[in-house]
Design a protein around this motif. Structure first.
Motif, short mmCIF file in Angstrom:
data_model
loop_
_atom_site.label_atom_id
_atom_site.label_comp_id
_atom_site.label_asym_id
_atom_site.label_seq_id
_atom_site.Cartn_x
_atom_site.Cartn_y
_atom_site.Cartn_z
N CYS A 71 -53.34 -45.08 31.42
CA CYS A 71 -54.59 -44.69 32.07
C CYS A 71 -55.73 -45.65 31.68
O CYS A 71 -56.55 -46.02 32.53
N CYS A 77 -47.54 -51.42 36.34
CA CYS A 77 -48.46 -50.62 37.16
C CYS A 77 -49.32 -51.61 37.94
O CYS A 77 -49.80 -52.62 37.37
N TRP A 103 -42.80 -40.04 45.89
CA TRP A 103 -43.17 -41.06 44.92
C TRP A 103 -42.91 -42.47 45.41
O TRP A 103 -43.56 -43.41 44.98
N GLN A 144 -55.17 -39.40 33.70
CA GLN A 144 -55.72 -40.49 34.49
C GLN A 144 -57.07 -40.11 35.11
O GLN A 144 -58.04 -40.86 35.03
N MET A 193 -51.13 -37.62 35.20
CA MET A 193 -52.08 -37.62 36.33
C MET A 193 -53.43 -37.03 35.91
O MET A 193 -54.49 -37.53 36.28
N VAL A 252 -52.37 -42.63 44.28
CA VAL A 252 -51.33 -43.08 43.36
C VAL A 252 -49.93 -42.74 43.88
O VAL A 252 -49.76 -41.80 44.65
N ASP A 253 -48.96 -43.54 43.46
CA ASP A 253 -47.56 -43.28 43.78
C ASP A 253 -46.71 -43.91 42.71
O ASP A 253 -47.23 -44.47 41.74
N ARG A 284 -52.32 -37.84 44.50
CA ARG A 284 -50.90 -38.21 44.38
C ARG A 284 -50.22 -38.11 45.75
O ARG A 284 -50.36 -37.12 46.46
N THR A 323 -45.56 -40.87 38.61
CA THR A 323 -46.63 -39.94 39.01
C THR A 323 -46.14 -38.49 39.08
O THR A 323 -46.93 -37.58 39.29
N TYR A 372 -47.27 -46.60 39.85
CA TYR A 372 -46.83 -46.51 38.44
C TYR A 372 -45.32 -46.60 38.39
O TYR A 372 -44.63 -45.64 38.71
#
Ligand code: ADP
Ligand code: G3P
Length: 593
Positions: A441, A322, A492, A478, A475, A464-465, A488, A469, A318
């Motif tokens: 999302c 994305c 990041w 999502q 989050m 995710v990163d 996560r 995030t 993200y």
């Protein structure tokens, strides 16, 4: 002084002090992102170091890792200038990119020295970059012939139409089985074609055989390895796979595609693997003499950084946009649901390429920037989005489709434009901000739906990163809107880690196994909604998407834009009155004839 005077004075001083303190905190917060020395001075034997250049859409970073460790040792970051000369255009300065890289490297190495290292401890350099952004330059002078055209620039709308006119049924997916991509303004070949059609200097350089094209990795390597004096004109397979010109099977420029777009092979870089020693820096900068041994597009690099090296593993990053990448191993899976096929990595000249299915979303974090800079609904993208959106429990049935430059996967509709719908007299800015977060999302769910259909096996969890995030509310939303756990990453920025691993691997200081043991996860967000609830909301999102389609047309009607308004306003009033009067007289004369 009596107390009547003292009390207001004390209050005044207290207010001034408070304001000044918050200024200091603001400056400190800003500094923290630039001067990040994340590690204390290390005890014990030193490890070799790997430096990473990360050229993103909005920022340039230089990060240094100790081989085998996934935490950043030091990092320095600078913001870039984005120029938008017209609606939908987005340009960057190629020289600024090189300038910022040098400054970031110097500052990061200054921090390194404070930790007791020297620049000679850096044994390899990796480059990770925004993909598709295209630069044209003169091979003999090194001068850029135009600004870099950014990946999300949509000036090539009509170029797309001209190319589609040459293709049976104007089918944008006609060459997807060769290059994995639909014909869209997103990809580099369209930008190259536009430069040749519209920029005299590019046409002249092409005629005089002085023209070089490249994505940002190519521009950086060419400049760092000598520029006009023997600079390497190369790219890696991951970046090449974003041009619309590379054949995914041969991993070389495809003659049919080069002919279709009118791009001469000699103007394109040589395609190399993502992990090998390409050459040595020869630009007199602080990193002069260091070997460059890794190149990965930033989303592919995050896939490696997230340790998704097995077929069936996926990650979502993200950032301004994305990007969800699903590793399909050495198999090139052709999507029939709007995803693209791309090279994930090729870890050496003699190792096979690994492919991925990708769902690209043009606007994610960019929507938060829009709320701040255009609508001025928030002041701080990080704190306000989480805090203000968290003050309401739902969007109040408001949906925000941020199709500012059309919609990418799985729709690929360049005629879509942004909408906010479902507004009532009850709607507040809190609902709109929350809807902007949910849009990220829902777009991810769009991609997951397509990916599940293409792969036949639903993803059980999502890694995710990306900077966005850090937003816990995002989050949780999502996880709630896709119905699977969201994992996560510990840090990041997985894009810099990925290319550090492959650059270190090429010089023998970083093996995938050692790195794996260090790649740990941080947080897991579990879904808290029912299937019915999330499906009902998703159905509403799809309705909103339908309403955003077909808004933009290539042939624009005359609309009163701000620019035109200013131009008209600059015509002196007397001239306007005389002009109008003349037109009136002429029209009367014609009527009376
Ligand atoms: N915690 C957050 N919550 C919401 N939005 C965020 C958050 N952090 C960053 N963003 C948004 O994400 C965008 C992308 O950030 P960044 O990763 O720095 O950009 P880039 O695409 O250049 O790599 C920023 O423009 C910002 O609007
Ligand atoms: O720099 P980012 O994070 O906006 O990445 C851009 C992507 O690589 C575009 O494909």
């Amino acid at each position: 002084m009596n107390s009547e005077k003292i009390i207001p004075l004390v209050v005044f001083i207290a207010v001034v002090l408070f304001v000044k303190m918050s200024d200091v905190k603001h400056i400190w917060d800003k500094q923290k992102t630039n001067f990040r020395s994340t590690m204390p001075v290390r005890e014990g034997p030193k490890r070799p170091l790997v430096g990473v250049i990360d050229d993103g859409t909005k920022t340039v970073r230089f990060v240094i890792y100790e081989a085998g460790r996934s935490e950043e040792l030091v990092a320095y970051q600078m913001d870039k200038t984005e120029v938008q000369p017209h609606e939908g255009w987005s340009e960057q300065d190629p020289l600024e990119i090189i300038h910022h890289i040098k400054l970031c490297a110097e500052n990061a190495i200054d921090q390194l020295v404070e930790l007791g290292y020297t620049k000679d401890d850096i044994v390899a350099l990796g480059i990770t970059n925004q993909r598709e952004t295209t630069i044209a330059w003169d091979k003999y002078t090194g001068e850029p012939l135009h600004a870099a055209i950014a990946w999300n620039d949509i000036r090539t709308d009509s170029t797309v139409d001209a190319i589609l006119a040459k293709i049976p049924d104007r089918n944008k997916n006609y060459f997807k089985n060769i290059c994995g991509l639909p014909i869209s303004p997103y990809f580099s070949a369209l930008k190259m074609r536009w430069l040749k059609d519209n920029v005299k200097a590019v046409r002249r350089a092409s005629r005089d055989k002085r023209l070089l094209f490249g994505t940002v990795d190519t521009w950086i390597v060419w400049n760092m390895t000598g520029g006009p004096h023997g600079g390497l004109h190369i790219t890696d397979v991951t970046n090449a796979s974003r041009t619309l010109l590379m054949n995914l099977e041969t991993l070389n420029w495809d003659p049919i595609l080069c002919r279709l777009f009118g791009i001469h092979r000699d103007t394109l870089p040589t395609i190399r693997s993502s992990s090998e020693i390409y050459g040595t820096v020869k630009d007199g900068s602080i990193v002069d003499g260091i070997r460059i041994s890794g190149i990965l597009g930033n989303q592919q690099s995050a896939l490696v950084g997230q340790n998704c090296l097995q077929a069936g593993q996926a990650k979502n990053t993200y950032r301004s946009g994305c990007f969800l990448l699903y590793n399909t191993g050495t198999r090139r899976v052709q999507s029939t649901h709007g995803l693209i096929t791309t090279v994930a990595y090729k870890l050496g000249p003699d190792t096979p390429a690994v492919y991925a299915l990708e769902g690209s979303i043009a606007v994610a974090g960019g929507a938060m920037k829009f709320l701040r800079d255009n609508l001025r609904l928030i002041k701080d993208v990080v704190q306000d989005t989480e805090h203000i959106a968290g003050q309401v429990f739902s969007t109040g049935d408001v949906y925000f489709v941020p199709a500012f430059s059309g919609l990418y996967a799985p729709y690929w509709r360049k005629d879509a434009r942004g909408i906010i719908c479902g507004l009532t007299a009850f709607t507040t800015k809190n609902h709109i901000i929350r809807a902007a977060l949910e849009a990220v999302c829902f777009q991810t769910r769009d991609i997951l739906e397509a990916m599940n259909k293409d792969c036949g096996m639903p993803l059980a969890k999502l890694h995710v990163d990306g900077r966005m995030t850090s937003n816990d509310l995002l989050m949780q939303l999502q996880a709630d809107l896709i119905g699977i756990p969201v994992l996560r990453a510990q840090a990041w920025d997985m894009s810099t880690l990925g290319v550090a691993v492959v650059a270190g691997g090429a010089v023998g200081v970083w093996s995938a196994d050692k790195w794996r043991t260090h790649a740990t996860l941080n947080d897991t967000f579990l879904p808290t909604t029912t299937d019915d609830d999330r499906d009902a909301r998703y159905t509403k999102w799809k309705m909103a998407v339908q309403r955003s389609l077909g808004w933009a047309t290539t042939k624009k009607s005359f609309t009163m834009t701000d620019e035109r308004y200013k131009l008209l306003a600059s015509i002196p009033a007397t001239l306007y009155i005389i002009g109008s009067f003349t037109m009136l007289v002429v029209s009367n004369m014609l009527k009376n004839r």
